[in-house]
Design an enzyme around this catalytic site. Sequence first.
Site, PDB file in Angstrom:
ATOM      1  N   LYS A 114       0.853  -1.190   0.000  1.00  0.00           N
ATOM      2  CA  LYS A 114       0.000   0.000   0.000  1.00  0.00           C
ATOM      3  C   LYS A 114       0.886   1.235   0.000  1.00  0.00           C
ATOM      4  O   LYS A 114       2.020   1.191   0.472  1.00  0.00           O
ATOM      5  CB  LYS A 114      -0.898   0.030   1.247  1.00  0.00           C
TER       6      LYS A 114
HETATM    7  P1  NAD Z   1     -13.831   7.565  -2.835  1.00  0.00           P
HETATM    8  O1  NAD Z   1     -12.917   8.655  -2.491  1.00  0.00           O
HETATM    9  O2  NAD Z   1     -14.284   7.416  -4.239  1.00  0.00           O
HETATM   10  O3  NAD Z   1     -15.148   7.637  -1.925  1.00  0.00           O
HETATM   11  C1  NAD Z   1     -15.159   7.806  -0.557  1.00  0.00           C
HETATM   12  C2  NAD Z   1     -16.518   8.427  -0.214  1.00  0.00           C
HETATM   13  O4  NAD Z   1     -16.705   8.400   1.190  1.00  0.00           O
HETATM   14  C3  NAD Z   1     -16.664   9.889  -0.656  1.00  0.00           C
HETATM   15  O5  NAD Z   1     -17.942  10.064  -1.248  1.00  0.00           O
HETATM   16  C4  NAD Z   1     -16.607  10.671   0.669  1.00  0.00           C
HETATM   17  O6  NAD Z   1     -17.378  11.852   0.627  1.00  0.00           O
HETATM   18  C5  NAD Z   1     -17.216   9.661   1.598  1.00  0.00           C
HETATM   19  N1  NAD Z   1     -16.876   9.828   3.005  1.00  0.00           N
HETATM   20  C6  NAD Z   1     -15.659  10.042   3.583  1.00  0.00           C
HETATM   21  N2  NAD Z   1     -15.799  10.138   4.920  1.00  0.00           N
HETATM   22  C7  NAD Z   1     -17.127  10.004   5.171  1.00  0.00           C
HETATM   23  C8  NAD Z   1     -17.902  10.002   6.353  1.00  0.00           C
HETATM   24  N3  NAD Z   1     -17.327  10.171   7.545  1.00  0.00           N
HETATM   25  N4  NAD Z   1     -19.230   9.820   6.242  1.00  0.00           N
HETATM   26  C9  NAD Z   1     -19.830   9.648   5.053  1.00  0.00           C
HETATM   27  N5  NAD Z   1     -19.140   9.616   3.899  1.00  0.00           N
HETATM   28  C10 NAD Z   1     -17.815   9.795   3.968  1.00  0.00           C
HETATM   29  O7  NAD Z   1     -13.117   6.237  -2.315  1.00  0.00           O
HETATM   30  P2  NAD Z   1     -13.418   4.733  -2.718  1.00  0.00           P
HETATM   31  O8  NAD Z   1     -12.428   4.326  -3.737  1.00  0.00           O
HETATM   32  O9  NAD Z   1     -14.866   4.545  -2.958  1.00  0.00           O
HETATM   33  O10 NAD Z   1     -12.996   4.014  -1.354  1.00  0.00           O
HETATM   34  C11 NAD Z   1     -13.868   3.928  -0.239  1.00  0.00           C
HETATM   35  C12 NAD Z   1     -13.399   2.813   0.653  1.00  0.00           C
HETATM   36  O11 NAD Z   1     -13.370   1.611  -0.110  1.00  0.00           O
HETATM   37  C13 NAD Z   1     -11.984   2.974   1.224  1.00  0.00           C
HETATM   38  O12 NAD Z   1     -11.933   2.389   2.503  1.00  0.00           O
HETATM   39  C14 NAD Z   1     -11.136   2.166   0.256  1.00  0.00           C
HETATM   40  O13 NAD Z   1      -9.925   1.750   0.835  1.00  0.00           O
HETATM   41  C15 NAD Z   1     -12.092   1.032  -0.033  1.00  0.00           C
HETATM   42  N6  NAD Z   1     -11.775   0.313  -1.253  1.00  0.00           N
HETATM   43  C16 NAD Z   1     -11.850   0.925  -2.465  1.00  0.00           C
HETATM   44  C17 NAD Z   1     -11.521   0.194  -3.603  1.00  0.00           C
HETATM   45  C18 NAD Z   1     -11.623   0.786  -4.980  1.00  0.00           C
HETATM   46  O14 NAD Z   1     -11.332   0.077  -5.949  1.00  0.00           O
HETATM   47  N7  NAD Z   1     -12.071   2.006  -5.130  1.00  0.00           N
HETATM   48  C19 NAD Z   1     -11.105  -1.140  -3.499  1.00  0.00           C
HETATM   49  C20 NAD Z   1     -11.068  -1.738  -2.251  1.00  0.00           C
HETATM   50  C21 NAD Z   1     -11.397  -0.995  -1.121  1.00  0.00           C
END
Ligand code: NAD
Length: 424
Positions: A114
């Site tokens: 990471k």
């Molecule tokens: P992203 O930045 O696209 O979305 C995150 C969202 O969460 C945003 O809309 C933000 O406004 C919202 N957010 C942040 N804090 C918040 C809170 N306290 N309350 C409500 N909403 C809140 O990110 P993502 O890629 O969707 O990732 C989200 C999670 O999924 C992370 O933990 C990431 O590690 C995990 N993840 C993502 C992927 C991927 O391929 N995108 C893969 C595996 C895991």
Amino acid sequence: MLTTKLSGVTAPKNAHEVALENFDLAADALNLDESIRAMIKYPERELAVSIPVRMDSGKIVRFQGYRIQHNTARGPAKGGIRFHPNVTIEEVRALATWMTWKCAVVNIPYGGGKGGVTVNPKELSLNELERLSRRYTVAILPLIGPEKDIPAPDVYTTPQIMAWIMDTFSMMKGYPVTGVVTGKPISLGGSLGRNEATARGVFYTTRSSCEALGIPLQGARVVVQGFGNAGSIAALLMHEAGAKVVAVSDTRGCIFHPKGLDIPAVVAFKNRTGTVAGFPGAEKVTPDELLSLDCEVLIPAALENSITADNAPNVHARIVAEAANGPVTPEADRIFDEHGIFLIPDILCNAGGVTVSYFEWVQDENHLFWDENDVNSRLEKIMTRSFRDVFQIHQDRKVNMRLAANMLGIGRVADACRVRGLYP
Ligand code: NAD
């Protein structure tokens, strides 16, 4: 709040401490001996970097960044890069650790890694973001490469940033190296289906859970915390499958409609305004109210530690599907167990993203690209098989789903070390 005793004073536990606690539970359940624990518990390699970036004003600002390889016994390190103001080395360690177990749970030939930079990219101009991404790439250059360590997007990093990373790496090599990073734009060797892959995995594992528990997906009430890449597409897939997405949220607000939100319209609204807050016709609720709504499926899709001992008692979901990494703390896990809430753990639930990243890398390395149906059907097969594997351990060993997934992932990594002769 999750706490740890420090000479009589209680302090919050960081994500890495949570990862270590869950490791110990699984290692005990697997009866792993001390030598293997010592080999696989902690990261193999950690790089901390200083990233000087010239801002548009002409001033140079220094940012702090990291790249951590947790374990490479089963293959090259794989894991996203996060640009977020709260990034710390402990968080990157935790995320790298979870990547090791996650790749092993879905049985793809990778170890865990990471990266992260402590920055709020929303405060940078596009040019500043490009300079930061390229300088960070140069800083972590000794670690990355298609055979060694392959980054991908995570919170607040995008396909465009992956393209800059690929370009910077290729300039250093003198030839194009598409396989150095995944989550790239399609025009640069990205895979069809990658953008939706994490959410598809969340959908497939939730559907399998509903089948296992006898809950009809049709009409099921779904709540999504975090309407970003993972959360918004998961909401869309649930909506398309006939579930009723009653509430969603982002950093700026939470919206609720008891009859179900029109998710395609919420997506269009968010694309236009930058937030779900203020979506016409929906009720406004607080973040705490959102988590305590009556529903069949709750999907935390924001950041770590959003469900703790404080708010877990108020959760009224039948299934909690961890789209985010580490959203539920070990104390909250125990409360879910007591309340009979079925958890789909992150290292299973959100593994669709890394699985299609793996497909992207395979396509890049072979210079042969698949159509979207191929990608999605291979993903569905891997996710449903992995759910079955974890569910089997859950039933056979009478352990919760988190422990079952950790036992599967950690057990496979331990086996790889054993057959490689990496420990006595
Ligand atoms: P992203 O930045 O696209 O979305 C995150 C969202 O969460 C945003 O809309 C933000 O406004 C919202 N957010 C942040 N804090 C918040 C809170 N306290 N309350 C409500 N909403 C809140 O990110 P993502 O890629 O969707 O990732 C989200 C999670 O999924 C992370 O933990 C990431 O590690 C995990 N993840 C993502 C992927 C991927 O391929 N995108 C893969 C595996 C895991």
